[in-house]
Design a protein around this motif. Sequence first.
Motif, PDB file in Angstrom:
ATOM      1  N   LEU A   1     -19.980  -8.567  34.554  1.00 16.73           N
ATOM      2  CA  LEU A   1     -21.206  -7.785  34.741  1.00 16.73           C
ATOM      3  C   LEU A   1     -21.685  -7.225  33.407  1.00 16.73           C
ATOM      4  N   MET A   2     -20.745  -6.753  32.604  1.00 15.08           N
ATOM      5  CA  MET A   2     -21.098  -6.228  31.280  1.00 15.08           C
ATOM      6  C   MET A   2     -21.713  -7.315  30.414  1.00 15.08           C
ATOM      7  N   GLU A   3     -21.179  -8.526  30.503  1.00 14.67           N
ATOM      8  CA  GLU A   3     -21.740  -9.649  29.752  1.00 14.67           C
ATOM      9  C   GLU A   3     -23.167  -9.952  30.218  1.00 14.67           C
ATOM     10  N   LEU A   4     -23.378  -9.882  31.532  1.00  9.52           N
ATOM     11  CA  LEU A   4     -24.709 -10.158  32.083  1.00  9.52           C
ATOM     12  C   LEU A   4     -25.714  -9.106  31.624  1.00  9.52           C
ATOM     13  N   VAL A   5     -25.315  -7.837  31.650  1.00 10.66           N
ATOM     14  CA  VAL A   5     -26.203  -6.762  31.202  1.00 10.66           C
ATOM     15  C   VAL A   5     -26.522  -6.917  29.718  1.00 10.66           C
ATOM     16  N   ASN A   6     -25.527  -7.263  28.916  1.00 12.01           N
ATOM     17  CA  ASN A   6     -25.757  -7.459  27.478  1.00 12.01           C
ATOM     18  C   ASN A   6     -26.720  -8.616  27.225  1.00 12.01           C
ATOM     19  N   ALA A   7     -26.545  -9.706  27.964  1.00 11.72           N
ATOM     20  CA  ALA A   7     -27.433 -10.862  27.797  1.00 11.72           C
ATOM     21  C   ALA A   7     -28.865 -10.514  28.197  1.00 11.72           C
ATOM     22  N   THR A   8     -29.000  -9.738  29.258  1.00 11.77           N
ATOM     23  CA  THR A   8     -30.335  -9.314  29.714  1.00 11.77           C
ATOM     24  C   THR A   8     -30.986  -8.381  28.705  1.00 11.77           C
ATOM     25  N   ARG A   9     -30.193  -7.462  28.186  1.00 17.02           N
ATOM     26  CA  ARG A   9     -30.701  -6.515  27.188  1.00 17.02           C
ATOM     27  C   ARG A   9     -31.233  -7.257  25.957  1.00 17.02           C
ATOM     28  N   LYS A  10     -30.537  -8.321  25.574  1.00 16.54           N
ATOM     29  CA  LYS A  10     -30.944  -9.102  24.404  1.00 16.54           C
ATOM     30  C   LYS A  10     -32.291  -9.776  24.643  1.00 16.54           C
ATOM     31  N   VAL A  11     -32.502 -10.296  25.858  1.00 19.43           N
ATOM     32  CA  VAL A  11     -33.782 -10.938  26.184  1.00 19.43           C
ATOM     33  C   VAL A  11     -34.905  -9.904  26.212  1.00 19.43           C
ATOM     34  N   ILE A  12     -34.609  -8.714  26.722  1.00 19.17           N
ATOM     35  CA  ILE A  12     -35.615  -7.655  26.787  1.00 19.17           C
ATOM     36  C   ILE A  12     -36.034  -7.205  25.385  1.00 19.17           C
ATOM     37  N   ASP A  13     -35.050  -6.998  24.511  1.00 21.32           N
ATOM     38  CA  ASP A  13     -35.321  -6.400  23.196  1.00 21.32           C
ATOM     39  C   ASP A  13     -35.800  -7.399  22.151  1.00 21.32           C
ATOM     40  N   SER A  14     -35.245  -8.614  22.189  1.00 18.95           N
ATOM     41  CA  SER A  14     -35.584  -9.549  21.101  1.00 18.95           C
ATOM     42  C   SER A  14     -35.886 -10.950  21.597  1.00 18.95           C
ATOM     43  N   GLY A  15     -36.116 -11.095  22.903  1.00 16.52           N
ATOM     44  CA  GLY A  15     -36.408 -12.412  23.454  1.00 16.52           C
ATOM     45  C   GLY A  15     -37.746 -12.457  24.146  1.00 16.52           C
ATOM     46  N   ALA A  16     -37.720 -12.946  25.389  1.00 17.34           N
ATOM     47  CA  ALA A  16     -38.970 -13.127  26.135  1.00 17.34           C
ATOM     48  C   ALA A  16     -39.602 -11.815  26.562  1.00 17.34           C
TER      49      ALA A  16
END
Length: 242
Positions: A167-182
Motif C-alpha cells: 500500500l505504501m508503494e502504491l501511495v508513493n507511486a500515485t504521489r509521484k504521478v500527482i506531483d511530477s507526472g500526469a
Amino acid sequence: AFDPKQAEKWAPVDQYVGGVTHAILHLLYARFMTKVLFDMGLVSFTEPFSALLNQGMVIMEGSAMSKSRGNIVKLSDQLDVHGVDAVRLTMAFAGPPEDDIDWADVSPAGSAKFLARAWRMAQDVTSAPDVVWKSGDEKLRRVTHRFLADAPGLIESFKFNVVVARLMELVNATRKVIDSGAGPADAAVREAAEVTAIALNLFAPYTAEEMWETLGYEPTVALVQWRKADRTLLREESVTAV
C-alpha cells in the motif's frame, strides 16, 4: 438443546485467533465439548475450529511488559497521541502476526505520517467519479492492478505487513504521478486513490472512510466490494531473470 440448522450454519468456526495461553482453557474445553456433542449425535463435526492462529505478544525492550520492570506502555496514551488508525496500522506493519512485536522498535508516528499522506492523496484528486480509468497513466495503473492481484492472497495468508508495505508503494507511486507526472486530474490517480481507500479500510477504517467520502462516494467504504485486477496490465514486456 439447539437448532441443528443454526449449528451447521455457524460451526465449525473458519478461523480461531488467540494467544498461546488460551490453548489450555478455550481450545481444550471447546474441543472437548464439541466431541461430546458429536458422540451424542447433536452435531456433524468433531472439531470446533477449522484453523488456528496464535498471535504474538506486544513486548517492550525484549521482555514482556510488567509493572515491576517498569516497561509498561499505556495503550490509552498511544491512542491519544497517534490515533487508533495509526496504532492499528503499526501493529499490522510490525511483522507477521504470529511473531512478538517489540514496541520499542515500531513507530506509530511513522504510521500516522503515512496515513496523512494517503489522506492528502484523496484530497488532491480532481477527476470525477465516473472518469474512465483506462485513459489514465498506464505505469501507475500497472502498480494498482499488481496490488489488486496480489493483496487478496497475502491477506488470506495473514501477511498483513506485506500488504501494508505494498500500500505504501502504491501511495508513493500515485504521489509521484500527482506531483511530477500526469497530475491530479489523471484517471489512474483516482483509481489508485479509490483502491487505497478500499484496502486501507482493513487497517485504518477511519482514515479510509474520510478518503472515500472525499472521493465523492456515500459511506461506507467497508461495504464496497474489492476491485478485480485487469490481467492485461499484469503482463510485463521484459523480465530480468537473476
